[in-house]
Write a protein that holds these residues in place. Sequence first.
Motif, mmCIF file in Angstrom:
data_model
loop_
_atom_site.group_PDB
_atom_site.id
_atom_site.type_symbol
_atom_site.label_atom_id
_atom_site.label_comp_id
_atom_site.label_asym_id
_atom_site.label_seq_id
_atom_site.Cartn_x
_atom_site.Cartn_y
_atom_site.Cartn_z
ATOM 1 N N GLN A 61 39.063 39.738 29.963
ATOM 2 C CA GLN A 61 38.965 38.677 30.897
ATOM 3 C C GLN A 61 39.252 36.923 31.443
ATOM 4 O O GLN A 61 38.154 36.485 30.335
ATOM 5 C CB GLN A 61 39.098 39.085 32.374
ATOM 6 C CG GLN A 61 39.061 40.559 33.269
ATOM 7 C CD GLN A 61 37.913 41.350 32.533
ATOM 8 O OE1 GLN A 61 37.159 41.293 31.796
ATOM 9 N NE2 GLN A 61 37.501 42.733 32.407
ATOM 10 N N VAL A 62 39.402 36.417 32.135
ATOM 11 C CA VAL A 62 38.828 34.711 31.999
ATOM 12 C C VAL A 62 38.698 34.191 33.583
ATOM 13 O O VAL A 62 38.998 35.449 34.663
ATOM 14 C CB VAL A 62 40.197 33.628 32.484
ATOM 15 C CG1 VAL A 62 39.940 32.695 32.250
ATOM 16 C CG2 VAL A 62 40.935 34.267 30.177
ATOM 17 N N PHE A 63 37.921 34.089 34.074
ATOM 18 C CA PHE A 63 36.980 33.834 35.199
ATOM 19 C C PHE A 63 37.192 31.828 35.422
ATOM 20 O O PHE A 63 36.263 31.590 34.348
ATOM 21 C CB PHE A 63 35.612 34.188 34.762
ATOM 22 C CG PHE A 63 35.526 35.761 34.615
ATOM 23 C CD1 PHE A 63 35.649 36.890 35.271
ATOM 24 C CD2 PHE A 63 35.642 35.943 33.114
ATOM 25 C CE1 PHE A 63 36.092 37.936 35.249
ATOM 26 C CE2 PHE A 63 35.337 36.892 33.388
ATOM 27 C CZ PHE A 63 35.455 38.242 34.012
ATOM 28 N N ARG A 123 34.773 33.998 40.026
ATOM 29 C CA ARG A 123 35.879 34.799 39.899
ATOM 30 C C ARG A 123 36.946 35.264 39.465
ATOM 31 O O ARG A 123 36.663 34.036 38.137
ATOM 32 C CB ARG A 123 36.711 34.344 41.225
ATOM 33 C CG ARG A 123 37.180 33.091 41.568
ATOM 34 C CD ARG A 123 36.981 32.748 42.558
ATOM 35 N NE ARG A 123 38.391 31.240 42.430
ATOM 36 C CZ ARG A 123 38.470 29.959 41.955
ATOM 37 N NH1 ARG A 123 36.661 29.962 41.748
ATOM 38 N NH2 ARG A 123 38.354 28.997 41.813
ATOM 39 N N GLU A 124 37.073 36.265 38.632
ATOM 40 C CA GLU A 124 38.351 36.290 37.860
ATOM 41 C C GLU A 124 39.708 35.847 38.149
ATOM 42 O O GLU A 124 39.882 35.516 39.385
ATOM 43 C CB GLU A 124 38.522 37.981 37.773
ATOM 44 C CG GLU A 124 39.796 38.218 36.741
ATOM 45 C CD GLU A 124 39.776 39.386 36.451
ATOM 46 O OE1 GLU A 124 40.910 40.508 36.072
ATOM 47 O OE2 GLU A 124 39.071 40.708 37.104
ATOM 48 N N LEU A 125 40.463 35.458 36.829
ATOM 49 C CA LEU A 125 41.887 34.562 37.309
ATOM 50 C C LEU A 125 42.845 35.217 36.702
ATOM 51 O O LEU A 125 42.443 36.287 35.934
ATOM 52 C CB LEU A 125 41.445 33.222 36.343
ATOM 53 C CG LEU A 125 40.384 31.660 36.443
ATOM 54 C CD1 LEU A 125 40.450 30.959 35.894
ATOM 55 C CD2 LEU A 125 40.393 31.598 37.738
ATOM 56 N N ALA A 140 53.018 30.250 39.555
ATOM 57 C CA ALA A 140 52.086 30.180 40.481
ATOM 58 C C ALA A 140 50.540 29.700 39.969
ATOM 59 O O ALA A 140 50.535 29.685 38.784
ATOM 60 C CB ALA A 140 51.652 31.614 40.995
ATOM 61 N N ALA A 141 49.510 29.421 41.106
ATOM 62 C CA ALA A 141 48.033 28.883 40.650
ATOM 63 C C ALA A 141 47.381 30.293 40.597
ATOM 64 O O ALA A 141 47.495 30.672 41.167
ATOM 65 C CB ALA A 141 48.067 27.500 41.374
#
Length: 157
Positions: free
Chosen positions: A61-63, A110-112, A121-122
């Motif tokens: 993941q990326v946060f 927060r997870e992106l 989308a953003a």
Amino acid sequence: MMDAGASTLIAAARTRLAGSPRVRLGELVESRRVFGIGRAPRIVPVGEAWHLGVLLIGDEQVFATGEVLRARHDAIRGFTAQSQRERSDRAAAAHRGGFAEGETVHVGWRELDLSAVAAAAASDPLLIVAGVPHVRWNTAGGTRPLADYLDEQLALR
């Protein structure tokens, strides 16, 4: 040549970061009351990631970063500002949760959603500008291409 997507850029950053030290991620846990007696809240370890500016890059993941604390023993401190007292309480909660004295802890992250970014989308702070992945790197709304941002952050390590 087509610009690389955010997922591709993040994957390349992971490769470059392999073997580098990581920071630990924590999450606040409110303790249950037992016989009407409550325990102090704790911040417990929930994972690890590489810290690159406004991003935390994990294995999968990326946060987006949140608050950065240093765990420390709970002690009476003479802060005059309520915000300082609250921050000190969170640092003590991290120590109670199992982080070592002085260890850096990331909370409130927060997870992106990289698939949302791929669909134009953003997933703040990641967004697409003119078809190119960008990162919002400050609260004033400044953005820059994600590839340049990652290169700069990796060069600082």
